[in-house]
Enzyme design. Structure first.
Site, short mmCIF file in Angstrom:
data_model
loop_
_atom_site.label_atom_id
_atom_site.label_comp_id
_atom_site.label_asym_id
_atom_site.label_seq_id
_atom_site.Cartn_x
_atom_site.Cartn_y
_atom_site.Cartn_z
N THR A 237 0.85 -1.20 0.00
CA THR A 237 0.00 0.00 0.00
C THR A 237 0.88 1.25 0.00
OG1 THR A 237 -0.08 -0.09 2.42
CG2 THR A 237 -1.95 -1.04 1.24
N ALA A 238 2.18 1.06 -0.31
CA ALA A 238 3.11 2.20 -0.22
C ALA A 238 3.33 2.83 -1.59
CB ALA A 238 4.42 1.74 0.41
N ARG A 239 4.16 2.22 -2.41
CA ARG A 239 4.38 2.70 -3.77
C ARG A 239 4.71 1.52 -4.67
NH1 ARG A 239 2.06 6.69 -2.59
NH2 ARG A 239 2.72 8.85 -2.78
N ASP A 263 -2.30 -2.10 -3.69
CA ASP A 263 -3.03 -0.83 -3.89
C ASP A 263 -2.19 0.12 -4.74
OD1 ASP A 263 -5.20 1.01 -3.34
OD2 ASP A 263 -3.86 2.06 -1.96
N GLU A 268 0.56 4.03 -12.87
CA GLU A 268 -0.69 4.54 -12.32
C GLU A 268 -1.08 5.81 -13.05
OE1 GLU A 268 -0.68 5.07 -8.10
OE2 GLU A 268 0.07 3.06 -7.71
N HIS A 286 -5.12 2.45 -5.85
CA HIS A 286 -4.44 3.47 -5.03
C HIS A 286 -5.45 4.30 -4.22
CE1 HIS A 286 -0.51 5.94 -4.67
NE2 HIS A 286 -1.30 6.18 -3.63
N ILE A 287 -6.18 3.62 -3.31
CA ILE A 287 -7.20 4.32 -2.52
C ILE A 287 -6.91 4.22 -1.03
CG2 ILE A 287 -9.07 4.21 -4.22
CD1 ILE A 287 -10.11 1.70 -2.63
N GLY A 288 -5.62 4.01 -0.69
CA GLY A 288 -5.26 3.86 0.73
C GLY A 288 -5.78 4.98 1.61
N SER A 289 -5.72 6.20 1.13
CA SER A 289 -6.12 7.34 1.98
C SER A 289 -7.50 7.87 1.62
CB SER A 289 -5.07 8.44 1.88
OG SER A 289 -4.86 8.81 0.52
C1 DGY Z 1 0.08 9.58 -0.26
O1 DGY Z 1 -0.36 10.46 0.50
O2 DGY Z 1 1.27 9.46 -0.51
C2 DGY Z 1 -0.93 8.67 -0.86
O3 DGY Z 1 -0.34 7.68 -1.61
C3 DGY Z 1 -1.93 9.44 -1.70
O4 DGY Z 1 -1.28 10.30 -2.54
#
Ligand code: DGY
Length: 320
Positions: A237-239, A263, A268, A286-289
């Site tokens: 869920t990082a990058r 994620d 992307e 990419h919806i972690g936040s």
């Molecule tokens: C972040 O804050 O780095 C998240 O991946 C959303 O951009």
């Protein structure tokens, strides 16, 4: 005194945009269109500040072309791998991010992916949804139990620490690799590993929570995946850049890994079409936040940083 002119590159939460309009002369993007490097350069001559997301890229070539009018890039993200910090520093542009406020939301998604990958959620959902569910037996859809297993966390920062707390709720034994060992009070019993090589063999589940930097790009490569226990599960869920995606496919195809929950992707938006042919890879865009609460908190944190900057102070989250 006139308000500083601020460009908010993407459509943000309503509360964020209302507050921004109260305190700044704001250029909004109601259609939520993506900006090119040329758009960024053009807008830099029209505003004093930019509030971008990780979707806008401030690479060295773009930064070099920025107009000197723009003084601060107040990111609406914790990750800043879309910004060349050295180049921005050289231009004397202040850069901030939004740490802390998205840790709960991101750890929730990491847990969702961990559970979903372990218990075959994508496969099961697709089977029921498509009308292909036509059997049941004790040998049907058997997955990996999570309770009591070992979780390896790469990067025990804010998100990693919340993930560790959530994992303890499943009686997982938490191991972590971090540049520095945490104080005992923050470790809460988690076992420190001073190298990735030491963490991998004890990680039935491996969850990534470190930033993408020159040092961490491709960290989870073929070698690393081979050091995991057989049947391990990877969660990212990082990058996307942390993972060698071709190596991950090979590890899934060979059965070395039982599953993965992702994620984040190298490409992307879009992701990796090869992953889509594997039902044991659970994927999110990419919806972690992406929760209402966290979107407000991220927007407010970025505005807090701008407020500090324009009132002559040092923003709490100043990176350069
Ligand atoms: C972040 O804050 O780095 C998240 O991946 C959303 O951009």
């Amino acid at each position: 005194m006139s308000k500083p002119r601020l460009w908010i590159t993407r459509k943000l939460s309503q509360n964020t945009e209302i507050r921004a309009q109260r305190d700044y002369d704001v250029v909004l993007n109601p259609d939520d269109t993506l900006s090119t490097a040329d758009d960024i350069v053009r807008m830099s001559a029209e505003v004093d500040a930019i509030l971008p997301c990780h979707s806008e890229h401030f690479d060295a070539a773009t930064v070099e072309r920025l107009d000197p009018r723009v003084k601060i890039i107040a990111n609406h993200s914790v990750g800043v791998d879309h910004c060349d910090l050295d180049a921005l520093k050289k231009q004397g542009i202040c850069v901030t991010n939004t740490p802390d406020v998205l840790s709960d939301a991101t750890a929730e998604i990491a847990m969702l992916l961990l559970l979903g990958a372990a218990r075959r959620a994508a496969e099961g959902d697709s089977m029921v949804r498509s009308g292909r569910w036509n059997t049941w037996s004790p040998s049907f859809m058997v997955g990996t139990q999570v309770t009591g297993k070992r979780l390896g966390i790469v990067g025990m920062g804010r998100v990693g620490q919340v993930m560790a707390r959530r994992a303890r709720g499943f009686d997982m034994q938490v191991h972590y690799y971090n540049r520095t060992q945490l104080p005992e009070a923050l470790e809460q019993g988690a076992i420190f590993h001073s190298s990735l090589e030491s963490l991998l063999p004890v990680s039935d589940f491996l969850s990534l929570h470190c930033p993408a930097t020159e040092q961490t790009k491709g960290l989870i490569n073929s070698d690393a995946l081979m050091q995991l226990p057989d049947g391990a599960i990877l969660v990212n869920t990082a990058r996307g850049a942390l993972v060698d995606e071709a190596a991950l496919i090979r590890a899934i195809d060979s059965g070395k890994l039982a599953a993965a929950g992702l994620d984040c992707f190298v490409t992307e938006p879009g992701g990796n079409p090869e992953f889509a042919t594997h039902e044991n890879i659970v994927m999110l865009p990419h919806i972690g936040s992406a929760t209402l609460e966290t979107r407000d908190a991220m927007g407010f944190r970025a505005l807090d940083n701008l407020d500090a900057f324009f009132s002559g102070g040092v923003p709490t989250d100043k990176l350069v």
